[in-house]
Design a protein around this motif. Structure first.
Motif, mmCIF file in Angstrom:
data_model
loop_
_atom_site.group_PDB
_atom_site.id
_atom_site.type_symbol
_atom_site.label_atom_id
_atom_site.label_comp_id
_atom_site.label_asym_id
_atom_site.label_seq_id
_atom_site.Cartn_x
_atom_site.Cartn_y
_atom_site.Cartn_z
ATOM 1 N N ARG A 65 0.856 -1.191 0.000
ATOM 2 C CA ARG A 65 0.000 0.000 0.000
ATOM 3 C C ARG A 65 0.887 1.234 0.000
ATOM 4 O O ARG A 65 1.867 1.306 0.755
ATOM 5 C CB ARG A 65 -0.904 0.018 1.233
ATOM 6 N N ILE A 99 -3.551 4.151 -1.362
ATOM 7 C CA ILE A 99 -4.498 4.497 -0.316
ATOM 8 C C ILE A 99 -4.458 6.019 -0.225
ATOM 9 O O ILE A 99 -3.578 6.597 0.431
ATOM 10 C CB ILE A 99 -4.122 3.865 1.038
ATOM 11 N N ASP A 124 0.206 -5.278 1.949
ATOM 12 C CA ASP A 124 -1.124 -5.858 1.744
ATOM 13 C C ASP A 124 -1.054 -7.382 1.903
ATOM 14 O O ASP A 124 -1.800 -7.972 2.665
ATOM 15 C CB ASP A 124 -1.641 -5.524 0.346
#
Length: 289
Positions: free
Chosen positions: A17, A61, A238
């Protein structure tokens, strides 16, 4: 240990991420030396020439705030293994030219460079010494160290050769994780999955592998015993793939996890599980590149 995972097992794609996809793509192209294989919306897949299988996948994100290093369970570093010392020298020369801070260590079995991406995700770039040079003790543990590398020798290997990025044959050699605590982690990866323990670092870290490699997975409690998993809303890991060579081996692993009451789900041939720290693992079958 009665069961050993197949000796051909390796680490596959690692998905991270990130807070700004374009910034991260630029970093991994220009500083690390990967190329973009695919980009779709908030995700990108990165690899090297000669293979369409991604080494890293990035997922944005939006608005996420990078956390300090060692602030929770999850990624310590993902390690990109280059095929030879000259490739490592070229990578070092490019890292120096980029102005990024570079850590380094000679581990006896390998020579390694350490950097952090813009979100503090740890990255190692390393080359292995030939296996016949590795030393093992009577308990089957590999001898490793944290000596200084031969910085000048590596740069001399690069000479005046042009930098064209990480070469064909580069793989994810290993992944190193911050975990919540070691005993339950060891039970999961060694007793259930069947990796072999190949080294310990006091009571704070252990290293495991398949097929006599120096390590495919490093596990440490340097973020603190009991450290919570890095939240999904922050940059970090992740998931990572454990790549098995056959469907039979995958079904054996599935059965072992199921018998131990480890929560599982399957998705298009992938077994998805979580280790005791909550780190997501994808167990897949994949043929040659």
């Amino acid at each position: 240990m009665s069961y050993e995972i197949d000796a051909r097992t390796v680490i596959g794609t690692v998905q991270l991420r990130v807070s700004d996809l374009q910034r991260s793509v630029d970093f991994y192209k220009e500083v690390v030396g990967l190329r973009v294989l695919k980009r779709d919306g908030e995700c990108a897949a990165l690899g090297v020439p000669g293979s369409e299988k991604p080494l890293l996948a990035l997922r944005e994100i939006a608005g996420a705030v990078p956390r300090p290093r060692r602030s929770g369970a999850g990624l310590y570093h993902v390690a990109l293994l280059v095929p030879d010392r000259r490739s490592l020298g070229l990578a070092l020369r490019n890292l120096v030219a980029s102005g990024i801070q570079v850590g380094q260590s000679d581990h006896l079995v390998s020579e390694a460079l350490y950097i952090s991406d813009p979100d503090n995700n740890g990255i190692e770039i390393y080359r292995d010494r030939p296996r016949e040079e590795w030393q093992w003790d009577g308990e089957g543990h590999v001898r490793m160290a944290v000596d200084p590398i031969d910085w000048d020798g590596l740069l001399a290997e690069a000479a005046d050769a042009p930098w064209t990025g990480l070469p064909a044959g580069t793989t994810v050699g290993h992944i190193h994780l911050h975990v919540t605590e070691l005993p339950t982690t060891e039970h999961f990866y060694v007793d259930l999955l069947g990796f072999n323990t190949v080294a310990h670092m006091a009571d704070s870290a252990m290293f495991i592998s398949a097929g006599g490699y120096h390590h495919h997975i490093g596990l440490n409690v340097w973020a603190g015993v009991g450290a919570p998993l890095t939240p999904d809303s922050a940059p970090g890991l992740d998931y990572f793939e454990i790549v098995l060579p056959t469907e039979d081996e995958q079904m054996t692993v599935f059965g072992r996890l199921q018998a131990a009451s480890v929560p599982l789900r399957t998705e298009r041939g992938t077994i998805i599980a979580h280790d005791p720290s909550g780190i997501q693992i994808h167990i897949i079958v994949r043929g040659p590149a």
